[in-house]
Design a protein around this motif. Sequence first.
Motif, PDB file in Angstrom:
ATOM      1  N   ASP A  41      58.581 -61.487 167.965  1.00 44.01           N
ATOM      2  CA  ASP A  41      57.901 -62.214 166.943  1.00 44.01           C
ATOM      3  C   ASP A  41      56.881 -63.156 167.544  1.00 44.01           C
ATOM      4  O   ASP A  41      55.679 -62.987 167.523  1.00 44.01           O
ATOM      5  N   PHE A 444      55.476 -59.280 163.691  1.00 45.86           N
ATOM      6  CA  PHE A 444      55.281 -60.809 163.426  1.00 45.86           C
ATOM      7  C   PHE A 444      55.824 -61.268 162.367  1.00 45.86           C
ATOM      8  O   PHE A 444      55.509 -60.694 161.209  1.00 45.86           O
ATOM      9  N   THR A 445      56.349 -62.332 162.351  1.00 48.72           N
ATOM     10  CA  THR A 445      56.909 -62.922 161.191  1.00 48.72           C
ATOM     11  C   THR A 445      56.504 -64.374 160.887  1.00 48.72           C
ATOM     12  O   THR A 445      56.614 -65.171 161.896  1.00 48.72           O
TER      13      THR A 445
END
Length: 449
Positions: A41, A444-445
Motif C-alpha cells: 500500500d 492503496f489505502t
Amino acid sequence: MLLLVTSAGLLSCQLERGERPRADLSLPGQFSGSGTQAVGDQWWRAFGDGDLNTLESRALAGNFSLESAAQRLRQAEAVLRQTKSELGAKVDGELSGSVLDVSEGSIGGSYGLGLGASYEVDLWGRIRTRVSAEKLRTQASGEDYRAAAISLSAEVATTWMQLLEARAQQELLQEQIGTNEKVVQSLEGRFVEGQGRGVDILRQRQLVEATRERLTVAELQSEILEHQLQVLLGRAPGTGGLPTGGSLPSLPASLRTGLPVQLLERRPDVRAAFARIRAADAEVAAAMADRYPSLSLGASIGTSEGNSASDLFSNWTTQLSANLIGPIVDAGLRQAEVDRNEAVLREAIADYRQLVVEAIGEVENALARERKQLERIRQLERQLSLAERSSHQLQREFINGVTEYLDVLTALDDEQELRRTLLSARRELLEYRIALYRSLAGGFTLGKA
C-alpha cells in the motif's frame, strides 16, 4: 469479486429482455516482466528514504487537490442519501391562520391544522434502480479518491527524486569547478616556466565558466523543485520545512507484476470505470421503468378551520387517496430518455475499454523503460571508466610533451559530462520505478501514511 475483464457484467434490465452492450476485452496472458517484490500500500517505503516517507504523509494530509476529491466523495454520498429518501413515505405538517377585519374596531380570525403523508409504490423498480445507480456512482467516487491519492504520492516521490538529483548535481559541479580551477593553476605555473601556451589557459578557464553556468542552472532547478514540492504538500512556496539532506536511493528489488486480469481488479481507476458502467446500466432500467404507470398513495388528517386556537383540536377529518398516473402521449419524450441513457452506457463501456488498454500499456511502458535504463546505466558506467583512463593517459602524455592540451581538455570535459549524465540516468531509473509502482499500486489505502 467483480469480473472486470471477460465482460463488464452488466445489470440485466428488470423490464425488457434483449441484447445488451458488453465490454469484452482480449488481454495478454502475462506481462513482459515480473519480479519477486510485492507492491505494498505504501509503496514508497521500499526506497528506504525516511525523508520521502515524511513528505508523503504531509502531502496526503495537506494537499488541497486531494481534499477536493474527498469533498466530491462526500457530495456523492449525500446524493445517495437523497435518492434513498424516495423509497420512504413523506409526511408534512400544516398550520394555517388568517386575520380578518370583520367589523369596525373588531378583528376575527380562522385557524387550521393538518398532517399529510404521501408514498410512491415502486411498482417497476424505478426508484430502486436509481438508488443502485447512486450507490455505484458513490463507489466510483471513492475509487477516484484513491486514484487521486496514488497520483499524488507518485508526484511527490518523483519531485523528491528530482530534487535529490539537482542537489547531487550541485555537489558534483562544485567538485568539478574545484578540479578545473586546479588545472588552471597548473597551466599558469607551466606558462610562467615557459612550458605552456596562453591559449591553453584560456580554454581551461572557459571550461571553468561553463561548469559554473551549469551550477547556476542546477541551483535554479533545485529552487523550482522545492517550490513544487511545497505546493504538493499544501504549503506556499518559500515557507520552508523541507528536508535538506539525502542522496538518491538505490533501486528496490524488482516488482511482482502479477497477471493483467489482477491489475484490473486492483487499479482504482479501472474499478471506478466499471462501477460507472453498472450505474449507467441501472439508469437505463430506471428510464425504461419511467415509461410505465406510477402509483402514489396519500393520507391526510386535519381540522376544519375554526375561529379560535381551541378549535384546532376539534372537528378532525381524514382522507385516503391513491393516484395511478401513466403516460399516454408524450411525443417520444420517455423513449428519448431511454435512448440517451443507453448512449451514456455505451460511452461508459468505451471509456472502460480505453482505460483498460491504457493501464496495460502503462505497466508495459514502465517495464520496458526500466529494463532499457538499466542497460543504459551499465553502458554509461563503462563509458565513464574508459573516459577516466583516457583522461589520465592524455594528462601524462601532455606532461611529457607528447600531445596537445586540447586533447586533454576534451577528455576532461567528456569525463565530467559523463558523470553528470550518469547521475541523471540513475534518477530517471528511479522515476521509471515510481511509474511502475503508480501503474500497479491499486491496493492503496488512505489513512495509513
